[in-house]
Scaffold this active site. Structure first.
Site, mmCIF file in Angstrom:
data_model
loop_
_atom_site.group_PDB
_atom_site.id
_atom_site.type_symbol
_atom_site.label_atom_id
_atom_site.label_comp_id
_atom_site.label_asym_id
_atom_site.label_seq_id
_atom_site.Cartn_x
_atom_site.Cartn_y
_atom_site.Cartn_z
ATOM 1 N N LYS A 166 -6.915 -13.936 2.916
ATOM 2 C CA LYS A 166 -6.214 -15.055 2.285
ATOM 3 C C LYS A 166 -4.843 -15.268 2.908
ATOM 4 O O LYS A 166 -4.474 -16.385 3.269
ATOM 5 C CB LYS A 166 -6.074 -14.815 0.778
ATOM 6 C CG LYS A 166 -5.434 -15.992 0.032
ATOM 7 C CD LYS A 166 -5.180 -15.679 -1.436
ATOM 8 C CE LYS A 166 -6.446 -15.602 -2.231
ATOM 9 N NZ LYS A 166 -6.196 -15.489 -3.688
ATOM 10 N N GLU B 76 -5.752 -3.752 7.388
ATOM 11 C CA GLU B 76 -7.008 -3.306 7.998
ATOM 12 C C GLU B 76 -7.755 -4.478 8.634
ATOM 13 O O GLU B 76 -8.259 -4.380 9.760
ATOM 14 C CB GLU B 76 -7.913 -2.646 6.948
ATOM 15 C CG GLU B 76 -7.294 -1.459 6.230
ATOM 16 C CD GLU B 76 -6.692 -1.837 4.893
ATOM 17 O OE1 GLU B 76 -6.754 -1.017 3.967
ATOM 18 O OE2 GLU B 76 -6.160 -2.969 4.776
ATOM 19 N N GLY C 228 -9.880 -11.493 -5.239
ATOM 20 C CA GLY C 228 -10.697 -11.038 -4.119
ATOM 21 C C GLY C 228 -12.077 -10.581 -4.527
ATOM 22 O O GLY C 228 -13.081 -10.923 -3.899
ATOM 23 N N ARG C 229 -12.169 -9.788 -5.608
ATOM 24 C CA ARG C 229 -13.470 -9.252 -6.026
ATOM 25 C C ARG C 229 -14.341 -10.305 -6.692
ATOM 26 O O ARG C 229 -15.520 -10.062 -6.969
ATOM 27 C CB ARG C 229 -13.266 -8.054 -6.950
ATOM 28 C CG ARG C 229 -12.415 -8.325 -8.184
ATOM 29 C CD ARG C 229 -12.029 -7.023 -8.855
ATOM 30 N NE ARG C 229 -11.095 -7.176 -9.955
ATOM 31 C CZ ARG C 229 -9.774 -7.224 -9.833
ATOM 32 N NH1 ARG C 229 -9.226 -7.163 -8.622
ATOM 33 N NH2 ARG C 229 -8.988 -7.340 -10.893
ATOM 34 N N GLU D 227 -12.066 -1.970 -10.410
ATOM 35 C CA GLU D 227 -10.776 -2.556 -10.049
ATOM 36 C C GLU D 227 -10.268 -3.462 -11.158
ATOM 37 O O GLU D 227 -9.057 -3.599 -11.364
ATOM 38 C CB GLU D 227 -10.899 -3.333 -8.732
ATOM 39 C CG GLU D 227 -9.563 -3.698 -8.100
ATOM 40 C CD GLU D 227 -9.715 -4.215 -6.687
ATOM 41 O OE1 GLU D 227 -9.652 -3.395 -5.744
ATOM 42 O OE2 GLU D 227 -9.914 -5.429 -6.504
ATOM 43 N N HIS E 83 -34.969 10.656 -7.077
ATOM 44 C CA HIS E 83 -35.021 11.882 -6.278
ATOM 45 C C HIS E 83 -33.631 12.306 -5.817
ATOM 46 O O HIS E 83 -33.495 13.095 -4.880
ATOM 47 C CB HIS E 83 -35.953 11.681 -5.088
ATOM 48 C CG HIS E 83 -37.367 11.426 -5.494
ATOM 49 N ND1 HIS E 83 -38.270 12.438 -5.724
ATOM 50 C CD2 HIS E 83 -38.030 10.263 -5.763
ATOM 51 C CE1 HIS E 83 -39.432 11.914 -6.087
ATOM 52 N NE2 HIS E 83 -39.315 10.595 -6.125
ATOM 53 N N LYS F 193 -1.109 1.135 -0.449
ATOM 54 C CA LYS F 193 -0.757 0.308 0.706
ATOM 55 C C LYS F 193 0.703 0.517 1.104
ATOM 56 O O LYS F 193 1.034 0.604 2.286
ATOM 57 C CB LYS F 193 -0.988 -1.172 0.391
ATOM 58 C CG LYS F 193 -2.438 -1.577 0.247
ATOM 59 C CD LYS F 193 -2.523 -3.070 -0.048
ATOM 60 C CE LYS F 193 -3.958 -3.538 -0.214
ATOM 61 N NZ LYS F 193 -4.021 -4.985 -0.524
#
Length: 579
Positions: free
Chosen positions: A219, A225, A279-280, A366, A397, A522
């Site tokens: 954005k 990153e 964001g999420r 979050e 399993h 951050k």
């Protein structure tokens, strides 16, 4: 229930309904086993709903019809209806960042109205969607070509967090749908999220840069990153195709057009979104829709949006007693805050949903991983869930042992009536999908009923094994059954879980739409990054005790510097050999 007046402006735990639920959990539910509750046919029928083609069965929750009634009273005490209306109305319910929360507008139909600060944002949303449709069609039909004249058949989407997990979930879910396979023929979509150079290497391996389009999702165009990965991939493109490749082979999803241009991307090839999109919750924006439209065509992406929109309408209008996201949210509050179950397992009996649980981990943890109310008051009760999951039958399993005979972890079982890829082998007793779904139906009952020592002895189990083979049962779950894993149902499922999470936050009285816990790391990483950069350029220099790090971090950083190669100021750009 006492007659104390609810303190509506204070913590929800001060309400009559909250205290009634505490008493009900202790006096009634803790003394009741699911195997007894499941004998009540009327109760079971009342706890199975079908809405919008989705069947929700919550009869295996440690709850009675009275529990649901008190939970609905809790919803009223928390002003849930007003909070839902405020969200859909574009009010700034994200108070700490002074923002609206309106991801529902991202999948609005053209004639719907969603307002933020007095302005209908739906036309803006559709301007971006129309731009995505036009651009994706040009890429897919070859009208837009790479710098050497080749069609761009491969797409690498660079983003992290919500810019990665949501789009990856949807892409994975659609990639095995027969009609989507046909529409994606000859194309490939990859995601680059982790700043680890290994992720760069695996994302670019065997790609022809002449046929590769890169979508950079940030954005602000400042996410550390993402932008390092973007610069890395740009260097790869330029090393193969020259500087002109950037304008033809890279586009952006961003609102910072100044930095987009400085990066070398034409601002005309930037697709925007808005500060009222977290964001999420951004998979329905250009963040997800652009790469999905490039891979499958805009019509598939639109069908996904329509599925989400249908669940949005259900959430907004359905009575709470028939409202799937509301009921799921209330039951999660019940499990976490009253029964003390801190985790939830998301168990899709569909391999196409392999990336669903990781996405919901972020959406839920979050959003609701908070310790204070929206006004800053510390919470005197437990809130938030730990989410994890794996498709069945793989999970059986892996970690089901813990769920069956260890900790109590409420489970969400998700199944489909039809398989995306049906298989039937002649002379086999059942089709593959029936074998899968046999486990989908059996596991919730096994968790609920368990197996008693008396039953084991009746089966002549050796006495020294009886305790080992005893299952206490009474383990709660819900089951969701959908028609088929299609773009539409994937949209429904996404919206269902997004709103479920919002309901939990609204009940607990927290802000589900900020994420200050992400920010601290951050900030600290910036200090470490600057220190490492300085030491790399000093021959063998170590981090000193005067540079502000504690002794533990200091020693680890120096061991890291000792054991990894220094970077020379004159060293050229390098990539893994296979690139």
């Amino acid at each position: 229930m006492n007659n104390k007046k609810d303190n509506s402006e204070g913590l929800i735990s001060n309400s009559n309904a909250w205290n009634a639920l505490k008493k009900h959990a202790q006096d009634d539910i803790q003394k009741t086993h699911l195997k007894d509750l499941l004998q009540d046919d009327a109760r079971c029928d009342a706890m199975i709903l079908e809405r919008n083609g989705i069947i929700l069965d919550f009869s295996r929750q440690r709850a009675t019809t009275q529990t649901i009634e008190i939970l609905l009273s809790l919803a009223d005490a928390s002003k849930l209806r007003e909070k839902i209306n405020a969200m859909f109305g574009g009010e700034h319910i994200n108070r700490t960042e002074d923002r609206a929360v309106l991801h529902v507008a991202l999948r609005a139909l053209k004639d719907q109205i969603y307002q933020v600060d007095g302005s209908n944002v739906v036309p803006e949303v559709w301007r971006v969607l129309d731009k995505i449709q036009s651009f994706s069609e040009k890429i897919r039909n070859g009208e837009w070509k790479g710098v050497t004249g080749k069609k761009l058949r491969k797409v690498v989407a660079i983003g992290i967090g919500g810019s990665f997990l949501g789009p990856l979930f949807v892409h994975t879910a659609l990639s095995t749908d027969s009609s989507c396979i046909e529409k994606a023929k000859g194309r490939e979509l990859r995601f680059l999220a982790n700043v680890d150079p290994i992720d760069v290497a695996t994302s670019l391996v065997d790609l022809d840069p002449e046929e590769t389009l890169v979508v950079v999702v940030s954005k602000t165009f400042t996410t550390a990153e993402t932008m390092l990965n973007a610069r890395t991939v740009r260097s790869w493109l330029v090393s193969k195709l020259g500087e002109k490749a950037v304008a033809k082979h890279m586009v952006a999803v961003s609102t910072n057009l100044k930095l987009v241009k400085e990066f070398g991307i034409d601002p005309e090839n930037a697709f925007g979104f808005w500060d009222w999109v977290g964001g999420r919750y951004s998979v329905c924006s250009a963040v997800g829709i652009l790469p999905l439209a490039l891979q499958y065509g805009f019509d598939v992406a639109k069908e996904f949006l329509e599925g989400a929109n249908s669940m949005d309408d259900h959430f907004k209008t359905a009575p709470f007693s028939e409202n799937l996201p509301v009921l799921l949210g209330l039951l999660s509050v019940w499990n976490v805050s009253f029964l003390g179950y801190a985790a939830k397992a998301i168990l899709p009996y569909c391999q196409a949903l392999a990336k669903f649980a990781p996405h919901i981990q972020q959406v839920d943890m979050e959003s609701n991983g908070k310790g204070v109310a929206i006004d800053g008051t510390p919470l005197p009760f437990e809130a938030g869930e730990m989410d994890f999951g794996e498709p069945g039958t793989n999970g059986q399993h892996s970690f089901y042992q813990l769920i069956h005979q260890g900790r109590t972890i409420p489970c969400d079982f998700i199944g489909f009536k039809k398989s995306q890829q049906p298989v039937y082998i002649k002379d086999e007793k059942v089709a593959n999908h029936d074998e899968l779904m046999s486990n989908f139906f059996a596991q919730p009952d096994a968790l609920a009923y368990g197996k008693t020592p008396a039953e084991l002895r009746a089966e002549k189990v050796k006495e020294d094994l009886v305790s080992h083979k005893t299952f206490l049962g009474n383990k709660p779950s819900v089951s969701l059954l959908l028609p088929v894993c299609s773009p539409y149902s994937v949209g429904q499922l996404l919206s269902l879980y997004e709103h479920r999470v919002a309901v939990q936050g609204f009940i607990w009285g927290i802000n589900s739409f900020d994420q200050w816990g992400v920010e601290l790391g951050k900030v600290l990483a910036t200090k470490v990054r600057n220190t490492l950069a300085a030491k790399r350029r000093e021959d063998g220099a170590a981090v000193s005790a005067t540079e502000g790090f504690n002794r533990s971090t200091l020693r680890l950083m120096n061991k890291f510097l000792e054991g990894s190669a220094t970077i020379s100021k004159t060293e050229p750009t390098t990539f893994p050999k296979h690139l």
